[in-house]
Write a protein that holds these residues in place. Structure first.
Motif, mmCIF file in Angstrom:
data_model
loop_
_atom_site.group_PDB
_atom_site.id
_atom_site.type_symbol
_atom_site.label_atom_id
_atom_site.label_comp_id
_atom_site.label_asym_id
_atom_site.label_seq_id
_atom_site.Cartn_x
_atom_site.Cartn_y
_atom_site.Cartn_z
ATOM 1 N N SER A 274 0.824 -1.228 0.000
ATOM 2 C CA SER A 274 0.000 0.000 0.000
ATOM 3 C C SER A 274 0.845 1.260 0.000
ATOM 4 C CB SER A 274 -0.893 0.091 1.237
ATOM 5 O OG SER A 274 -2.007 -0.678 1.086
ATOM 6 N N SER A 275 2.037 1.198 -0.534
ATOM 7 C CA SER A 275 2.865 2.398 -0.507
ATOM 8 C C SER A 275 3.723 2.515 -1.767
ATOM 9 C CB SER A 275 3.754 2.361 0.743
ATOM 10 O OG SER A 275 4.769 3.319 0.643
ATOM 11 N N SER A 276 3.486 3.563 -2.538
ATOM 12 C CA SER A 276 4.310 3.768 -3.729
ATOM 13 C C SER A 276 5.743 4.072 -3.319
ATOM 14 C CB SER A 276 3.856 4.957 -4.580
ATOM 15 O OG SER A 276 2.521 5.159 -4.568
ATOM 16 N N THR A 313 -5.103 7.176 -6.658
ATOM 17 C CA THR A 313 -5.607 7.980 -5.550
ATOM 18 C C THR A 313 -6.556 9.056 -6.068
ATOM 19 O OG1 THR A 313 -3.533 7.565 -4.427
ATOM 20 C CG2 THR A 313 -4.849 9.383 -3.593
ATOM 21 N N GLY A 353 3.745 9.000 -1.203
ATOM 22 C CA GLY A 353 2.944 7.799 -1.423
ATOM 23 C C GLY A 353 3.102 6.823 -0.276
ATOM 24 N N VAL A 354 2.350 7.034 0.783
ATOM 25 C CA VAL A 354 2.379 6.114 1.925
ATOM 26 C C VAL A 354 0.954 5.627 2.195
ATOM 27 C CG1 VAL A 354 4.456 7.088 2.997
ATOM 28 C CG2 VAL A 354 2.234 8.049 3.543
ATOM 29 N N PRO A 355 0.791 4.540 2.954
ATOM 30 C CA PRO A 355 -0.554 4.006 3.134
ATOM 31 C C PRO A 355 -1.543 5.032 3.700
ATOM 32 C CG PRO A 355 1.070 2.463 3.951
ATOM 33 C CD PRO A 355 1.808 3.710 3.606
ATOM 34 N N GLY A 356 -2.703 5.057 3.090
ATOM 35 C CA GLY A 356 -3.794 5.860 3.638
ATOM 36 C C GLY A 356 -3.727 7.352 3.409
ATOM 37 N N VAL A 357 -2.688 7.826 2.741
ATOM 38 C CA VAL A 357 -2.540 9.274 2.589
ATOM 39 C C VAL A 357 -3.643 9.851 1.690
ATOM 40 C CG1 VAL A 357 -0.981 9.343 0.605
ATOM 41 C CG2 VAL A 357 -0.825 11.103 2.315
ATOM 42 N N GLY A 358 -4.185 8.995 0.823
ATOM 43 C CA GLY A 358 -5.232 9.446 -0.093
ATOM 44 C C GLY A 358 -6.422 10.053 0.639
ATOM 45 N N ASP A 387 -7.060 1.049 -0.871
ATOM 46 C CA ASP A 387 -5.736 1.680 -0.838
ATOM 47 C C ASP A 387 -4.725 0.786 -1.559
ATOM 48 O OD1 ASP A 387 -3.603 3.285 -0.235
ATOM 49 O OD2 ASP A 387 -3.597 2.906 1.916
ATOM 50 N N ARG A 390 -5.479 0.933 -5.366
ATOM 51 C CA ARG A 390 -5.102 2.177 -6.064
ATOM 52 C C ARG A 390 -3.588 2.376 -6.083
ATOM 53 N NH1 ARG A 390 -7.911 4.592 -1.336
ATOM 54 N NH2 ARG A 390 -6.357 5.523 0.023
ATOM 55 N N THR A 391 -2.883 1.841 -5.061
ATOM 56 C CA THR A 391 -1.427 1.997 -5.068
ATOM 57 C C THR A 391 -0.823 1.257 -6.269
ATOM 58 O OG1 THR A 391 -1.502 2.115 -2.663
ATOM 59 C CG2 THR A 391 0.648 1.810 -3.645
ATOM 60 N N ASN A 394 -1.216 3.532 -9.025
ATOM 61 C CA ASN A 394 -0.280 4.656 -8.884
ATOM 62 C C ASN A 394 1.097 4.325 -9.469
ATOM 63 O OD1 ASN A 394 -2.223 6.106 -7.545
ATOM 64 N ND2 ASN A 394 -1.359 5.842 -5.505
HETATM 65 N N1 ASP Z 1 -1.154 4.433 -0.603
HETATM 66 C C1 ASP Z 1 -1.099 5.257 -1.773
HETATM 67 C C2 ASP Z 1 0.294 5.271 -2.339
HETATM 68 O O1 ASP Z 1 1.244 5.028 -1.659
HETATM 69 C C3 ASP Z 1 -1.555 6.641 -1.521
HETATM 70 C C4 ASP Z 1 -3.005 6.636 -1.143
HETATM 71 O O2 ASP Z 1 -3.836 6.665 -2.046
HETATM 72 O O3 ASP Z 1 -3.322 6.549 0.031
HETATM 73 O O4 ASP Z 1 0.485 5.507 -3.488
#
Ligand code: ASP
Length: 450
Positions: A274-276, A313, A353-358, A387, A390-391, A394
């Motif tokens: 879950s993290s780009s 995201t 791009g970290v988990p849940g930032v969207g 999440d 979508r990652t 991304n």
């Molecule tokens: N987790 C996504 C990312 O790292 C960002 C997000 O949509 O929360 O790309």
């Protein structure tokens, strides 16, 4: 007898993923994950959690040194500051454009299907958002006042800025800087080897990450919000398979099928972490060694994209905006949606791009257009799975833009791109060759003689 072909890492990761999903869903459906049970305490939140976390941390550990070494090497490799500016300008424009298209796809699909209309408002919905940072502070913050601090915090834009500056300065110093150039190039090679080592344990880690995520999944919640979830996943699929792949074909002429095939492994890494940002080492490896993008382009476009480009995201933000606006009976109108598009694109710059930032970015957008931020509480419960999904989109966007920019700058090795087996990782890649062992022994021997 012919030696059996070693199984590629992609196949192993795919197996890890499938088994992880099956085991996790099994635990969930059989209700084995109740709090206090052995499976919950020692397996899901014990073994799976430990393996998964160790792996993600190991990936994160690689990001900062890898980006620094590869970007400085990249700048030196381009050798021409104007060419660097062109790569920067093109990738920035494409990242913004694809993000804007992505959110438009999300909004259009959600509006035409009327999602969220007639949703029973859950008065218990709570979510506290954040204010959008002013564009001025995003710009000012690109420059690190202290580079050690930037590295410690993993501030990607600051790291990119400083590394480019070092690269340019090395070019200006010229011949005298050759020992440093050599050091950094070898450093880059060593970091890439470390990526290989960490990736080798991926099949087990992906299994653990997915088994844990699926075991904790609220399947009941998914059913409640099925409309939202399905429209969102549909929009993500349309964007990845139709929009992005058409842009790739149109602007680079390269085969979308080959791209998708080679990106599968990276997408699974993004899906399970879950993290780009944490996926940067894997995306960078795939793009350079499997898709043939020269390091001078990839070392910039990949970390830059992981920070500012989030197509998946943006799609979520489009779909969620429509869903929540409808649920609250708010009519945003065309002007409102245009503001949402602009705000989402701006919010994506400078958000890592970290988990849940969207969801946090979504709250910034809502504050701007006057939608109730606590409405995000409605979709919070199902966000984990979305999440992950979508990652994966991304990182695919980052890689596609990388290929397009490389092709236009004549920095794409098409024989690598077109070769299905280029850069495939197998166990053989972890071997330390006998020749290297002998060479090292020789060096040690010489040192002792002295
Ligand atoms: N987790 C996504 C990312 O790292 C960002 C997000 O949509 O929360 O790309």
């Amino acid at each position: 007898m012919a030696k059996k072909k070693p199984m590629s890492l992609t196949v192993k990761v795919l197996i890890g993923m499938a088994l992880g999903i099956i085991v996790g869903l099994g635990i969930n459906l059989l209700g084995l994950n109740g709090s206090g049970t052995f499976i919950n305490e020692y397996i899901v939140n014990g073994l799976f959690l430990i393996i998964g976390k160790m792996f993600v941390t190991a990936l994160k550990m690689l990001v900062v040194p890898l980006v620094i070494f590869s970007l400085i090497t990249g700048v030196i490799g381009i050798g021409d500051i104007r060419a660097l500016g062109k790569v920067g300008g093109k990738s920035f424009a494409l990242y913004m454009l694809t993000t804007a298209i992505a959110i438009t796809v999300g909004i259009t699909l959600a509006v035409s299907l009327g999602i969220g209309e007639g949703v029973h408002m859950n008065s218990a919905a709570t979510f506290t958002g954040k204010e959008a940072p002013a564009l001025s502070s995003v710009l000012i913050n690109i420059i690190p006042s202290n580079f050690i601090n930037a590295m410690a915090q993993g501030n990607m834009l600051q790291i990119i800025f400083f590394s480019i500056l070092i690269g340019i300065s090395i070019l200006m110093v010229g011949k005298k800087a050759l020992p440093v150039v050599e050091l950094i190039e070898i450093g880059n090679e060593i970091m890439m080897k470390m990526v290989t080592i960490v990736m080798a344990v991926a099949p087990y880690a992906v299994f653990a990450l997915l088994a844990k995520a699926m075991a904790n999944l609220g399947l009941g919640l998914l059913a409640d919000l099925a409309g939202y979830v399905l429209v969102l996943i549909g929009a993500l699929a349309i964007h990845l398979f139709v929009v992005l792949m058409s842009i790739l074909k149109l602007l680079s002429g390269k085969s979308p099928l080959m791209f998708l095939k080679k990106m599968r492994e990276t997408q699974i890494f993004a899906f399970s972490t879950s993290s780009s940002n944490a996926t940067i080492p894997v995306t960078l490896r795939t793009v350079t060694e499997r898709l043939g993008v020269d390091n001078s382009v990839a070392s910039f476009t990949i970390p830059f994209g992981a920070t500012i480009n989030m197509d998946g995201t943006a799609i979520m933000q489009g779909v969620a905006t429509v869903f929540i606006a409808n649920a609250y009976g708010v009519d945003l109108g065309t002007a409102g949606y245009l503001t949402v598009i602009l705000m989402s694109v701006l919010a994506s710059i400078g958000t890592a791009g970290v988990p849940g930032v969207g969801l946090i970015m979504l709250s910034m957008v809502f504050t701007q257009v006057g939608l109730p931020v606590e409405g995000i509480g409605l979709i919070l419960g199902v966000d984990r799975l979305l999440d992950m999904t979508r990652t994966a989109v991304n990182v695919s966007g980052d890689a596609a833009v990388s290929v397009i920019v490389a092709k236009s700058e004549k920095k794409l090795d098409e024989t690598i791109y077109d070769d299905p087996n280029a850069g495939v990782l197998t166990d053989d890649d972890l071997d330390i060759s006998e020749k290297v062992e002998e060479e090292l022994a020789e060096v040690v021997h010489q040192v002792h003689e002295k």
